[in-house]
Design a protein around this motif. Structure first.
Motif, PDB file in Angstrom:
ATOM      1  N   GLU A 120      46.108  59.174  28.738  1.00  0.00           N
ATOM      2  CA  GLU A 120      46.671  60.833  28.990  1.00  0.00           C
ATOM      3  C   GLU A 120      47.717  60.712  30.383  1.00  0.00           C
ATOM      4  O   GLU A 120      48.836  61.202  30.019  1.00  0.00           O
ATOM      5  CB  GLU A 120      45.434  61.856  29.336  1.00  0.00           C
ATOM      6  CG  GLU A 120      44.513  62.151  28.406  1.00  0.00           C
ATOM      7  CD  GLU A 120      45.430  62.985  27.209  1.00  0.00           C
ATOM      8  OE1 GLU A 120      46.253  63.727  27.559  1.00  0.00           O
ATOM      9  OE2 GLU A 120      45.018  62.643  26.129  1.00  0.00           O
ATOM     10  N   MET A 123      50.874  59.118  28.940  1.00  0.00           N
ATOM     11  CA  MET A 123      51.571  59.935  28.077  1.00  0.00           C
ATOM     12  C   MET A 123      52.409  61.184  28.922  1.00  0.00           C
ATOM     13  O   MET A 123      53.409  61.386  28.444  1.00  0.00           O
ATOM     14  CB  MET A 123      50.664  60.678  27.280  1.00  0.00           C
ATOM     15  CG  MET A 123      50.204  59.599  25.885  1.00  0.00           C
ATOM     16  SD  MET A 123      48.862  60.271  24.712  1.00  0.00           S
ATOM     17  CE  MET A 123      49.251  62.030  24.470  1.00  0.00           C
ATOM     18  N   GLU A 124      51.588  61.513  30.082  1.00  0.00           N
ATOM     19  CA  GLU A 124      52.395  62.542  31.119  1.00  0.00           C
ATOM     20  C   GLU A 124      53.715  61.974  31.677  1.00  0.00           C
ATOM     21  O   GLU A 124      54.421  62.657  31.936  1.00  0.00           O
ATOM     22  CB  GLU A 124      51.304  62.966  32.004  1.00  0.00           C
ATOM     23  CG  GLU A 124      50.452  63.972  31.446  1.00  0.00           C
ATOM     24  CD  GLU A 124      49.305  64.294  32.674  1.00  0.00           C
ATOM     25  OE1 GLU A 124      49.347  64.052  33.522  1.00  0.00           O
ATOM     26  OE2 GLU A 124      48.133  64.687  32.148  1.00  0.00           O
ATOM     27  N   HIS A 127      56.188  61.638  29.294  1.00  0.00           N
ATOM     28  CA  HIS A 127      56.752  63.119  29.241  1.00  0.00           C
ATOM     29  C   HIS A 127      57.773  63.427  30.148  1.00  0.00           C
ATOM     30  O   HIS A 127      58.593  64.271  29.855  1.00  0.00           O
ATOM     31  CB  HIS A 127      55.502  64.001  28.920  1.00  0.00           C
ATOM     32  CG  HIS A 127      55.987  65.442  28.787  1.00  0.00           C
ATOM     33  ND1 HIS A 127      56.632  65.862  27.512  1.00  0.00           N
ATOM     34  CD2 HIS A 127      55.939  66.565  29.689  1.00  0.00           C
ATOM     35  CE1 HIS A 127      56.820  67.133  27.676  1.00  0.00           C
ATOM     36  NE2 HIS A 127      56.448  67.658  28.961  1.00  0.00           N
ATOM     37  N   ASP A 132      58.124  62.068  24.022  1.00  0.00           N
ATOM     38  CA  ASP A 132      57.133  62.413  23.965  1.00  0.00           C
ATOM     39  C   ASP A 132      56.330  61.311  22.950  1.00  0.00           C
ATOM     40  O   ASP A 132      56.991  60.908  22.011  1.00  0.00           O
ATOM     41  CB  ASP A 132      57.056  63.779  23.160  1.00  0.00           C
ATOM     42  CG  ASP A 132      57.155  64.733  24.439  1.00  0.00           C
ATOM     43  OD1 ASP A 132      56.540  64.917  25.387  1.00  0.00           O
ATOM     44  OD2 ASP A 132      57.942  65.590  24.019  1.00  0.00           O
ATOM     45  N   LEU A 133      55.145  60.815  23.202  1.00  0.00           N
ATOM     46  CA  LEU A 133      54.576  59.779  22.372  1.00  0.00           C
ATOM     47  C   LEU A 133      53.119  60.275  22.062  1.00  0.00           C
ATOM     48  O   LEU A 133      52.354  60.899  22.896  1.00  0.00           O
ATOM     49  CB  LEU A 133      54.224  58.384  23.301  1.00  0.00           C
ATOM     50  CG  LEU A 133      54.258  57.041  22.963  1.00  0.00           C
ATOM     51  CD1 LEU A 133      55.312  56.548  22.069  1.00  0.00           C
ATOM     52  CD2 LEU A 133      53.864  56.210  24.027  1.00  0.00           C
ATOM     53  N   SER A 134      52.781  60.089  20.737  1.00  0.00           N
ATOM     54  CA  SER A 134      51.366  60.524  20.366  1.00  0.00           C
ATOM     55  C   SER A 134      50.595  59.485  20.723  1.00  0.00           C
ATOM     56  O   SER A 134      50.888  58.473  21.206  1.00  0.00           O
ATOM     57  CB  SER A 134      51.376  60.539  18.790  1.00  0.00           C
ATOM     58  OG  SER A 134      51.290  59.163  18.184  1.00  0.00           O
ATOM     59  N   LYS A 135      49.396  59.889  20.817  1.00  0.00           N
ATOM     60  CA  LYS A 135      48.125  59.010  21.195  1.00  0.00           C
ATOM     61  C   LYS A 135      47.973  57.899  20.522  1.00  0.00           C
ATOM     62  O   LYS A 135      47.648  56.712  20.960  1.00  0.00           O
ATOM     63  CB  LYS A 135      46.792  59.838  21.221  1.00  0.00           C
ATOM     64  CG  LYS A 135      45.867  59.569  22.391  1.00  0.00           C
ATOM     65  CD  LYS A 135      44.579  60.652  22.031  1.00  0.00           C
ATOM     66  CE  LYS A 135      44.037  60.812  23.429  1.00  0.00           C
ATOM     67  NZ  LYS A 135      42.853  61.682  23.475  1.00  0.00           N
ATOM     68  N   ASN A 136      48.167  58.117  19.182  1.00  0.00           N
ATOM     69  CA  ASN A 136      48.195  56.955  18.354  1.00  0.00           C
ATOM     70  C   ASN A 136      49.131  55.892  18.409  1.00  0.00           C
ATOM     71  O   ASN A 136      49.071  54.637  18.552  1.00  0.00           O
ATOM     72  CB  ASN A 136      48.172  57.314  16.996  1.00  0.00           C
ATOM     73  CG  ASN A 136      47.100  58.048  16.348  1.00  0.00           C
ATOM     74  OD1 ASN A 136      46.017  57.897  17.109  1.00  0.00           O
ATOM     75  ND2 ASN A 136      46.977  58.920  15.503  1.00  0.00           N
ATOM     76  N   GLU A 137      50.501  56.562  18.635  1.00  0.00           N
ATOM     77  CA  GLU A 137      51.506  55.558  19.101  1.00  0.00           C
ATOM     78  C   GLU A 137      51.140  54.625  20.249  1.00  0.00           C
ATOM     79  O   GLU A 137      51.667  53.582  20.444  1.00  0.00           O
ATOM     80  CB  GLU A 137      52.885  56.259  19.286  1.00  0.00           C
ATOM     81  CG  GLU A 137      53.405  56.943  17.984  1.00  0.00           C
ATOM     82  CD  GLU A 137      54.563  57.877  18.258  1.00  0.00           C
ATOM     83  OE1 GLU A 137      55.686  57.662  17.648  1.00  0.00           O
ATOM     84  OE2 GLU A 137      54.683  58.713  19.054  1.00  0.00           O
ATOM     85  N   SER A 139      48.225  54.087  21.883  1.00  0.00           N
ATOM     86  CA  SER A 139      47.210  52.901  21.429  1.00  0.00           C
ATOM     87  C   SER A 139      47.844  51.733  20.508  1.00  0.00           C
ATOM     88  O   SER A 139      47.384  50.916  21.041  1.00  0.00           O
ATOM     89  CB  SER A 139      46.170  53.841  20.599  1.00  0.00           C
ATOM     90  OG  SER A 139      45.379  52.937  20.068  1.00  0.00           O
ATOM     91  N   TYR A 157      61.137  52.546  25.693  1.00  0.00           N
ATOM     92  CA  TYR A 157      59.689  53.284  26.096  1.00  0.00           C
ATOM     93  C   TYR A 157      59.454  52.600  27.495  1.00  0.00           C
ATOM     94  O   TYR A 157      58.962  53.527  28.427  1.00  0.00           O
ATOM     95  CB  TYR A 157      58.665  52.974  25.389  1.00  0.00           C
ATOM     96  CG  TYR A 157      58.787  53.813  23.879  1.00  0.00           C
ATOM     97  CD1 TYR A 157      58.549  55.160  23.948  1.00  0.00           C
ATOM     98  CD2 TYR A 157      58.762  53.013  22.872  1.00  0.00           C
ATOM     99  CE1 TYR A 157      58.766  55.846  22.778  1.00  0.00           C
ATOM    100  CE2 TYR A 157      58.889  53.929  21.791  1.00  0.00           C
ATOM    101  CZ  TYR A 157      58.916  55.366  21.605  1.00  0.00           C
ATOM    102  OH  TYR A 157      58.953  56.027  20.363  1.00  0.00           O
TER     103      TYR A 157
END
Length: 171
Positions: A120, A123-124, A127, A132-137, A139, A157
């Motif tokens: 998290e 990802m923050e 952001h 914005d990156l999904s949890k799956n990406e 992972s 990234y």
């Protein structure tokens, strides 16, 4: 523009506000003996009046993957302490492949460990840098190379993660 090892080192130094003396100490913790002047040379761009149009940054002292990874290992040790059962003479296992393809993946993994970041948090940070990156990406980027869901982390990234770190730690 490709993100080279010196760029990564310079951006990390800025984001985490690491002084020259601390840089030398971190390199030593990672198994690389260096001086303040050598660190400055790693961070100083070469003055080449010949080619203003070049996209690539040239540094006074280019660093290789092993040197970068030694710095990252030293950063983990500085922030988290020595691992249990690791002796002074234990050689570091280098994970960055010769073809550089997984350099950004290793960078994110080692920073996650060194800074005690959760998924998290990462990802923050991304952001905050506008990505914005999904949890799956995320992972997939943090998985071990060779895993069926492994995804190579691109320079975009990695660059934005370092930018997000600067926004988080410098303000």
């Amino acid at each position: 523009m490709a993100l080279n090892n010196n760029d990564i080192l310079a951006r990390l130094r800025y984001a985490l506000d690491i002084k020259d003396a601390a840089m030398v100490e971190i390199f030593e913790l990672g198994g690389v003996e260096t001086t303040r002047q050598e660190v400055r040379d790693m961070l100083a761009k070469a003055k080449d009046d010949q080619d203003y149009d070049s996209q690539e940054s040239e540094y006074v002292r280019e660093i290789d993957n092993q040197t970068l990874e030694s710095f990252l290992n030293g950063l983990v040790t500085q922030k988290r302490g020595k691992q249990e059962g690791q002796s002074e003479n234990t050689p570091n296992q280098f994970l960055i492949s010769a073809n550089h393809r997984n350099k950004n993946n290793i960078l994110l993994k080692k920073l996650k460990i060194a800074l005690s970041l959760t998924g998290e948090d990462m990802m923050e940070i991304l952001h905050e840098a506008g990505v914005d990156l999904s949890k799956n990406e995320l992972s997939a980027v943090l998985r071990k190379e060779g895993h069926r869901n492994y995804k190579e982390c691109g320079d975009r990234y990695a660059r934005n993660f370092l930018k997000g770190l600067a926004l988080r730690y410098r303000e």
